[in-house]
Design a protein around this motif. Structure first.
Motif, PDB file in Angstrom:
ATOM      1  N   UNK A   1      37.854 -45.811   4.348  1.00 42.65           N
ATOM      2  CA  UNK A   1      37.422 -44.953   5.458  1.00 42.65           C
ATOM      3  C   UNK A   1      38.641 -44.638   6.329  1.00 42.65           C
ATOM      4  N   UNK A   2      38.992 -43.361   6.402  1.00 43.41           N
ATOM      5  CA  UNK A   2      40.115 -42.926   7.235  1.00 43.41           C
ATOM      6  C   UNK A   2      39.584 -42.574   8.621  1.00 43.41           C
TER       7      UNK A   2
ATOM      8  N   UNK B   1      35.963 -30.821   8.041  1.00 42.31           N
ATOM      9  CA  UNK B   1      34.877 -31.638   7.478  1.00 42.31           C
ATOM     10  C   UNK B   1      34.083 -32.372   8.553  1.00 42.31           C
ATOM     11  N   UNK B   2      32.792 -32.626   8.206  1.00 39.26           N
ATOM     12  CA  UNK B   2      31.935 -33.417   9.098  1.00 39.26           C
ATOM     13  C   UNK B   2      32.432 -34.863   9.113  1.00 39.26           C
ATOM     14  N   UNK B   3      32.171 -35.556  10.194  1.00 36.99           N
ATOM     15  CA  UNK B   3      32.473 -36.976  10.219  1.00 36.99           C
ATOM     16  C   UNK B   3      31.585 -37.685   9.202  1.00 36.99           C
ATOM     17  N   UNK B   4      32.175 -38.573   8.437  1.00 37.03           N
ATOM     18  CA  UNK B   4      31.404 -39.319   7.423  1.00 37.03           C
ATOM     19  C   UNK B   4      31.447 -38.685   6.049  1.00 37.03           C
TER      20      UNK B   4
ATOM     21  N   UNK C   1      41.172 -37.260  15.720  1.00 39.99           N
ATOM     22  CA  UNK C   1      40.192 -36.625  16.608  1.00 39.99           C
ATOM     23  C   UNK C   1      38.865 -37.396  16.652  1.00 39.99           C
ATOM     24  N   UNK C   2      38.821 -38.567  16.023  1.00 45.48           N
ATOM     25  CA  UNK C   2      37.626 -39.416  16.123  1.00 45.48           C
ATOM     26  C   UNK C   2      36.704 -39.348  14.912  1.00 45.48           C
ATOM     27  N   UNK C   3      36.869 -38.337  14.042  1.00 42.50           N
ATOM     28  CA  UNK C   3      36.006 -38.268  12.852  1.00 42.50           C
ATOM     29  C   UNK C   3      36.433 -39.318  11.820  1.00 42.50           C
ATOM     30  N   UNK C   4      35.537 -39.542  10.858  1.00 47.49           N
ATOM     31  CA  UNK C   4      35.832 -40.472   9.750  1.00 47.49           C
ATOM     32  C   UNK C   4      35.690 -39.704   8.442  1.00 47.49           C
TER      33      UNK C   4
END
Ligand code: ADE
Length: 370
Positions: free
Chosen positions: A327-328, A290-293, A332-335
């Motif tokens: 918000x998790x 999935x995309x971040x956000x 790897x830095x994504x949310x």
């Protein structure tokens, strides 16, 4: 919580009752079919003395069903059918203004949720009314000695009917239950138009996202999925469907939607909504793409469609960024944002289906009770 403490209902705050009463009255004006039934019930008293235990989402629409049954002579108690769907002001008003003992607190933990079901069974029902089949399951498994008191039950929702049909098949369902969901005047309308509108209402109230231009992935193209897809398209979203039933998948294609496996949809989606009735529809292999956000939520009955433990494992932490939006932070830095703890978003962050569609569903419930 001991059941002895729960005798007269258990609500968050009885002082909310004024607001609950106004809300119940507002809904009543949009439930004309139920009012016709109620007026006849007042005259004919078809449920006189019948002990009914109802386990439903405690909303202003449900309150009107409870009032109709009470006016038909039923001795009724109500408990929540989901820990996050209760409207606390409605629960307060049912207890204070309508003399209907109600056991329901929004956000209750599992222990309290089941203590409320036990309190509803302490009423010694002759009829059960379920949304999701939790009450009938508890009665059959934990209180088998009460089966002899029960004449029949009703079940509101697709997931509950699936559970009950499995019990009927293996011989564990010990009394007849009317599948209200099977009525065309229920699933054609409530599941499609009700879930369609209230699910997007929940997503929008929770996030305030503009859906126009977003890629909205809808898992499941049953009656609920169709409704959500139709309304998301109406908002200008680019809608992608995932579906394991090939016939439903073709229907989605012919309705003009792209149909993809979740693993591909996961790379594209901005918002994900599960409405399948299945487990782990969105899981680690999907979160990984999935995309971040990305925003993820569920509108199916149980909080099992999104594999939240997998999301937890992939995350280093989480924070509540808006009420009921977690918000998790992925390692790897994504949310990734999860609405309403993966519980049904239309009732967790909105008010469920509007009254005019619940009117049709609950008219079926009232007539089934009769
Ligand atoms: N299920 C979905 N919406 C509902 C509502 N408004 N009341 C009761 N049950 C519901």
């Amino acid at each position: 919580m001991a059941t002895a403490e729960l005798k007269k209902g258990d609500v968050k705050d009885i002082s909310l009752a004024d607001a609950g009463k106004r809300k119940i009255e507002w809904s009543q004006q949009q439930m004309p079919v139920l009012q016709i039934i109620r007026k006849r019930f007042i005259k004919e008293q078809p449920l006189k003395g019948l002990r009914v235990s109802a386990c439903l989402h405690v909303t202003s629409e449900t309150a009107n069903l409870m009032i109709a049954l009470r006016d038909g002579g039923a001795e009724i108690v109500l408990c929540a059918s989901n820990p996050l769907s209760t409207q606390d002001e409605v629960a307060a008003s049912l207890n204070r203004d309508y003399n209907i003992p109600t056991y329901a607190i929004k956000g209750e933990d599992n222990e309290t949720y089941y203590s409320h079901l036990r309190a509803a069974l302490d009423h010694k029902p002759q009829m059960t009314m379920d949304d999701g089949a939790d009450l009938v399951t508890m009665l059959l498994t934990k209180r088998p000695e009460q089966v002899k008191d029960v004449i029949a039950g009703t079940e509101e929702t697709t997931t509950g009917v699936i559970r009950l049909r499995a019990m009927a098949k293996d011989g564990t369902l010990k009394y007849p239950v009317i599948a209200v969901n099977d009525a065309q005047t229920k699933h054609f309308f409530d599941n499609r138009y009700g879930t369609g509108q209230s699910t997007l209402d929940g997503v929008i109230r929770a996030t305030n996202l503009l859906l126009a231009g977003l890629k909205v992935v809808i898992a499941g193209y049953g009656w609920c999925g169709r409704g959500v897809a139709m309304r998301a398209k109406g908002h200008g979203a680019d809608v992608i469907i995932t579906e394991i039933d090939p016939v439903k998948g073709i229907e989605a294609v012919m309705d003009g939607f792209r149909v993809l496996p979740m693993v591909d949809a996961a790379k594209e989606g901005d918002v994900f909504i599960t409405v399948t009735g299945n487990k782990n529809v969105i899981r680690a292999e999907h979160f990984e793409h999935m995309k971040s956000g990305a925003v993820v939520c569920n509108s199916g009955h149980f909080n099992v469609e999104i594999d939240i433990p997998a999301l937890e494992r992939l995350s280093s932490g989480k924070r509540e960024v808006r009420p009921l939006v977690d918000e998790y932070q992925l390692k790897d830095g994504r949310r990734i944002c999860l609405i309403g703890e993966g519980r049904l978003v239309n009732l967790a962050t909105a008010e469920g289906h509007p009254a005019s569609v619940m009117d049709m569903s609950f008219a079926n419930q009232a007539l089934s009770a009769e």
